[in-house]
Every structure is written in structure tokens, then in C-alpha cells.
Write an enzyme that holds these catalytic residues in place. Structure first.
Site, PDB file in Angstrom:
ATOM      1  N   TYR A   1      -6.649   8.576   6.421  1.00 57.66           N
ATOM      2  CA  TYR A   1      -7.269   7.291   6.056  1.00 57.66           C
ATOM      3  C   TYR A   1      -8.518   7.518   5.194  1.00 57.66           C
ATOM      4  O   TYR A   1      -8.700   6.877   4.147  1.00 57.66           O
ATOM      5  CB  TYR A   1      -7.609   6.545   7.340  1.00 57.66           C
ATOM      6  CG  TYR A   1      -8.198   5.174   7.143  1.00 57.66           C
ATOM      7  CD1 TYR A   1      -7.406   4.104   6.719  1.00 57.66           C
ATOM      8  CD2 TYR A   1      -9.552   4.930   7.391  1.00 57.66           C
ATOM      9  CE1 TYR A   1      -7.944   2.836   6.544  1.00 57.66           C
ATOM     10  CE2 TYR A   1     -10.097   3.670   7.225  1.00 57.66           C
ATOM     11  CZ  TYR A   1      -9.299   2.627   6.799  1.00 57.66           C
ATOM     12  OH  TYR A   1      -9.834   1.376   6.627  1.00 57.66           O
TER      13      TYR A   1
ATOM     14  N   SER B   1     -13.591   1.882   2.690  1.00 58.04           N
ATOM     15  CA  SER B   1     -14.154   1.986   4.043  1.00 58.04           C
ATOM     16  C   SER B   1     -15.308   2.987   4.034  1.00 58.04           C
ATOM     17  O   SER B   1     -15.269   3.968   3.286  1.00 58.04           O
ATOM     18  CB  SER B   1     -13.070   2.473   5.006  1.00 58.04           C
ATOM     19  OG  SER B   1     -13.652   2.940   6.201  1.00 58.04           O
TER      20      SER B   1
HETATM   21  P1  NDP Z   1      -4.859  -6.007   9.113  1.00 65.96           P
HETATM   22  O1  NDP Z   1      -4.093  -4.940   9.808  1.00 65.96           O
HETATM   23  O2  NDP Z   1      -5.401  -7.150   9.902  1.00 65.96           O
HETATM   24  O3  NDP Z   1      -3.974  -6.595   7.891  1.00 65.96           O
HETATM   25  C1  NDP Z   1      -3.359  -5.721   6.987  1.00 65.96           C
HETATM   26  C2  NDP Z   1      -2.640  -6.526   5.934  1.00 65.96           C
HETATM   27  O4  NDP Z   1      -2.063  -5.605   4.975  1.00 65.96           O
HETATM   28  C3  NDP Z   1      -1.466  -7.337   6.478  1.00 65.96           C
HETATM   29  O5  NDP Z   1      -1.422  -8.588   5.822  1.00 65.96           O
HETATM   30  C4  NDP Z   1      -0.239  -6.509   6.093  1.00 65.96           C
HETATM   31  O6  NDP Z   1       0.966  -7.283   5.930  1.00 65.96           O
HETATM   32  C5  NDP Z   1      -0.694  -5.919   4.776  1.00 65.96           C
HETATM   33  N1  NDP Z   1       0.048  -4.714   4.405  1.00 65.96           N
HETATM   34  C6  NDP Z   1       0.115  -3.537   5.080  1.00 65.96           C
HETATM   35  N2  NDP Z   1       0.935  -2.669   4.441  1.00 65.96           N
HETATM   36  C7  NDP Z   1       1.375  -3.313   3.325  1.00 65.96           C
HETATM   37  C8  NDP Z   1       2.277  -2.974   2.274  1.00 65.96           C
HETATM   38  N3  NDP Z   1       2.888  -1.775   2.220  1.00 65.96           N
HETATM   39  N4  NDP Z   1       2.531  -3.874   1.309  1.00 65.96           N
HETATM   40  C9  NDP Z   1       1.927  -5.104   1.347  1.00 65.96           C
HETATM   41  N5  NDP Z   1       1.073  -5.490   2.308  1.00 65.96           N
HETATM   42  C10 NDP Z   1       0.817  -4.605   3.299  1.00 65.96           C
HETATM   43  O7  NDP Z   1      -6.048  -5.230   8.346  1.00 65.96           O
HETATM   44  P2  NDP Z   1      -7.554  -5.690   8.001  1.00 65.96           P
HETATM   45  O8  NDP Z   1      -7.538  -7.065   7.505  1.00 65.96           O
HETATM   46  O9  NDP Z   1      -8.454  -5.322   9.107  1.00 65.96           O
HETATM   47  O10 NDP Z   1      -7.866  -4.651   6.828  1.00 65.96           O
HETATM   48  C11 NDP Z   1      -7.790  -5.019   5.462  1.00 65.96           C
HETATM   49  C12 NDP Z   1      -8.362  -3.881   4.631  1.00 65.96           C
HETATM   50  O11 NDP Z   1      -9.690  -3.610   5.054  1.00 65.96           O
HETATM   51  C13 NDP Z   1      -7.585  -2.567   4.753  1.00 65.96           C
HETATM   52  O12 NDP Z   1      -7.505  -1.948   3.488  1.00 65.96           O
HETATM   53  C14 NDP Z   1      -8.450  -1.734   5.687  1.00 65.96           C
HETATM   54  O13 NDP Z   1      -8.313  -0.367   5.453  1.00 65.96           O
HETATM   55  C15 NDP Z   1      -9.841  -2.218   5.311  1.00 65.96           C
HETATM   56  N6  NDP Z   1     -10.849  -2.026   6.343  1.00 65.96           N
HETATM   57  C16 NDP Z   1     -10.744  -2.659   7.548  1.00 65.96           C
HETATM   58  C17 NDP Z   1     -11.712  -2.455   8.519  1.00 65.96           C
HETATM   59  C18 NDP Z   1     -11.666  -3.137   9.864  1.00 65.96           C
HETATM   60  O14 NDP Z   1     -12.470  -2.762  10.730  1.00 65.96           O
HETATM   61  N7  NDP Z   1     -10.810  -4.094  10.089  1.00 65.96           N
HETATM   62  C19 NDP Z   1     -12.835  -1.535   8.282  1.00 65.96           C
HETATM   63  C20 NDP Z   1     -12.856  -0.940   6.959  1.00 65.96           C
HETATM   64  C21 NDP Z   1     -11.888  -1.180   6.043  1.00 65.96           C
HETATM   65  P3  NDP Z   1       1.803  -7.803   7.225  1.00 65.96           P
HETATM   66  O15 NDP Z   1       0.969  -8.891   7.847  1.00 65.96           O
HETATM   67  O16 NDP Z   1       3.065  -8.325   6.650  1.00 65.96           O
HETATM   68  O17 NDP Z   1       1.974  -6.626   8.120  1.00 65.96           O
END
Ligand code: NDP
Length: 246
Positions: free
Chosen positions: A156, A143
Site C-alpha cells: 500500500y 496516504s
Molecule cells: P472505501 O473502501 O470506503 O471505498 C473504496 C472505493 O473504491 C469503493 O467505491 C470501491 O468500489 C472503489 N474501488 C476499489 N477498487 C476499484 C477498482 N478496481 N475499480 C474501480 N473502483 C474501485 O475506501 P475509502 O473511501 O476509505 O478510501 C478512498 C481512498 O482514500 C483510497 O485511495 C484510500 O487508499 C485512500 N485513503 C483512505 C484512508 C482512510 O482512512 N479511509 C486513509 C488514507 C488514504 P466498490 O464500492 O464497488 O467496491
């Protein structure tokens, strides 16, 4: 489009948000995709339904990346069923925001455990498998706050900065083995991840983006597929921003 035909791709957090777009694009590009998620079975079912025409290429599994034994079990399955791993996308991530002075130790630890330690467990197992075939692509989703900082996100930001340091170090360790390790750094992307923010906050954040809009998960996924492909063979240890100019 079958650029990834014959390749095995592992995506964490594959059933929602950015990971869903990444996993979907790899399926459409011909890859065998192993998608893992933490526990949201409704999202997993909806992902499977949306991409049912690719069901023969898709393995969806629940695996908590904060648990080393679960990650070990996942990779034992991958080695047995696929014998190889070409691409790992460490996308799963969480945020638990609070001003540092008010942050609970659990908020700190859970975010570090998921975003940074989870990346370590996954990358370690992936590298051991990729070294056997002297080929691999690892892409970690970081990020912009890793370098910019953001109030309320000390946990974070630290986890995401750690991911970048891990990426740059691992890239140097495995460069001779044709394994590349890079980050994609999305800006504000409209997913569940930022759903809890109020309308006023979202409007204020949009004003911070030079392009004056949030990005889409598909735009992030395109950058991931580029780094995973043959055209990016000489790119390693970098961070590719997909942030509208943040
Ligand atoms: P979401 O919250 O939409 O999705 C997160 C996903 O991660 C879900 O599928 C969730 O599973 C999974 N997850 C969380 N914890 C675990 C775990 N312990 N083990 C396995 N899977 C896990 O997030 P985004 O798609 O928005 O974000 C994806 C990545 O992008 C992240 O790393 C985030 O930090 C990064 N990011 C996002 C930004 C944004 O604005 N959206 C900006 C910058 C970076 P489940 O569905 O089962 O809960």
C-alpha cells in the site's frame, strides 16, 4: 453553491467512503458527475438514492480501473456524451495488509494494480482529453504512509508513494496547458476502508493523531474541491495533508 456548474467531473470509487463525499459535494456544487465503482451495486444504489435530487447531473457506472480496456471504454463514453473532462479524482483504492515477509505476490500485485496502475490508466486518458481544451484538474488520493511507512503496508505504501511520484512528474509535463495535478493525503478517515481493524487497534491509531480523532470523508472532500477550483489555479505537483497533524 454552483462553482462547478458546467464542469464535468469524474470520481473513481464514488459510491462509498471518501469518494462518496467527494462526488456528493461536486453534485451540490453544480457539476456533471460521472461516478465509477468496482462492483458493490448496493452501495451504488444507496448513493443514487441519497443524491436523487441531483439525478440529472449524475452518471453512475461500473468500471474496473485495473482493466485498461474498461478505462478506455469509459473515456470513449465521456468524450461522446460530454466532449470534455474538467476534473478527475483518482480516489478508488484498496489495501491488503501483511508483513512483507509473509506477503503473497497477489496481495502485492492487486494493491499496485488498483492504486498505482489504475491511477496511470485514468490519468493518461484524462490528460489526452484535457489537452484538447487546455484545462484540467487531476487530484490523486494518496496516504501519509507513502512517506511515513506503516508495518504491514509495504504494498500500500509503495503504491501511494508511486502515486505521488506520478503526480509530481505529470504536473510538470502538463503545467503549460493549464492542467494541474495534485494529491490529497487523508490520515485515518472513518470509512469501510478501516472497518476491519479491531477496536483496540483503532484506539491505538487514534492516539497517533495529534488532533486525537479520525477525520471525516467530508473534510477530505473539501480539500479536493479546493484543489479542483479556480482558487487553486497556481497550485500543482503538491500533496495536501488532511490528517489531523500526522
Ligand atoms: P472505501 O473502501 O470506503 O471505498 C473504496 C472505493 O473504491 C469503493 O467505491 C470501491 O468500489 C472503489 N474501488 C476499489 N477498487 C476499484 C477498482 N478496481 N475499480 C474501480 N473502483 C474501485 O475506501 P475509502 O473511501 O476509505 O478510501 C478512498 C481512498 O482514500 C483510497 O485511495 C484510500 O487508499 C485512500 N485513503 C483512505 C484512508 C482512510 O482512512 N479511509 C486513509 C488514507 C488514504 P466498490 O464500492 O464497488 O467496491
Amino acid at each position: 453553491m454552483s462553482e462547478f456548474a458546467g464542469q464535468t467531473v469524474l470520481v473513481s470509487g464514488a459510491t462509498r467512503g471518501i469518494g462518496r463525499a467527494i462526488a456528493g459535494k461536486f453534485l451540490q456544487a453544480g457539476a456533471e458527475v460521472i461516478g465509477i465503482y468496482a462492483g458493490n451495486t448496493d452501495a451504488a444504489a444507496s448513493f443514487a438514492e441519497e443524491f436523487k435530487e441531483y439525478s440529472s447531473q449524475l452518471s453512475l457506472l461500473r468500471c474496473d480501473i485495473t482493466k485498461e480496456a474498461e478505462v478506455g471504454g469509459l473515456f470513449a463514453m465521456i468524450e461522446e456524451k460530454f466532449q470534455r473532462l474538467d476534473v478527475l479524482v483518482n480516489n478508488a483504492g484498496i489495501r491488503k495488509d501483511a508483513l512483507l515477509a509473509l506477503m503473497q505476490s497477489e496481495q502485492w500485485q492487486q494493491v499496485i494494480d488498483t492504486n498505482l496502475t489504475g491511477t496511470f490508466y485514468m490519468a493518461k486518458q484524462a490528460v489526452l482529453l484535457m489537452l484538447q481544451h487546455k484545462y484540467g484538474r487531476i487530484i490523486n488520493i494518496t496516504s501519509p504512509v507513502a512517506s511515513l511507512g506503516f508495518p504491514g503496508q509495504a504494498n500500500y505504501a509503495a503504491s501511494k508513494a508511486g502515486q505521488i511520484a506520478l503526480t509530481k512528474t505529470l504536473a510538470k509535463e502538463v503545467a503549460k496547458k493549464k492542467i494541474t495535478v495534485n494529491c490529497v493525503s487523508p490520515g485515518f478517515i472513518a470509512t469501510d476502508f478501516i472497518n476491519d481493524l479491531g477496536k483496540e487497534q483503532l484506539t491505538a491509531y487514534k492516539k497517533l493523531v495529534p488532533m486525537n480523532r479520525f477525520g471525516t470523508a467530508e473534510e477530505v472532500a473539501d480539500a479536493v474541491l479546493f484543489l479542483a477550483g479556480h482558487r487553486a489555479a497556481y497550485i500543482t505537483g503538491t500533496v495536501l495533508d488532511v490528517s489531523g497533524g500526522l
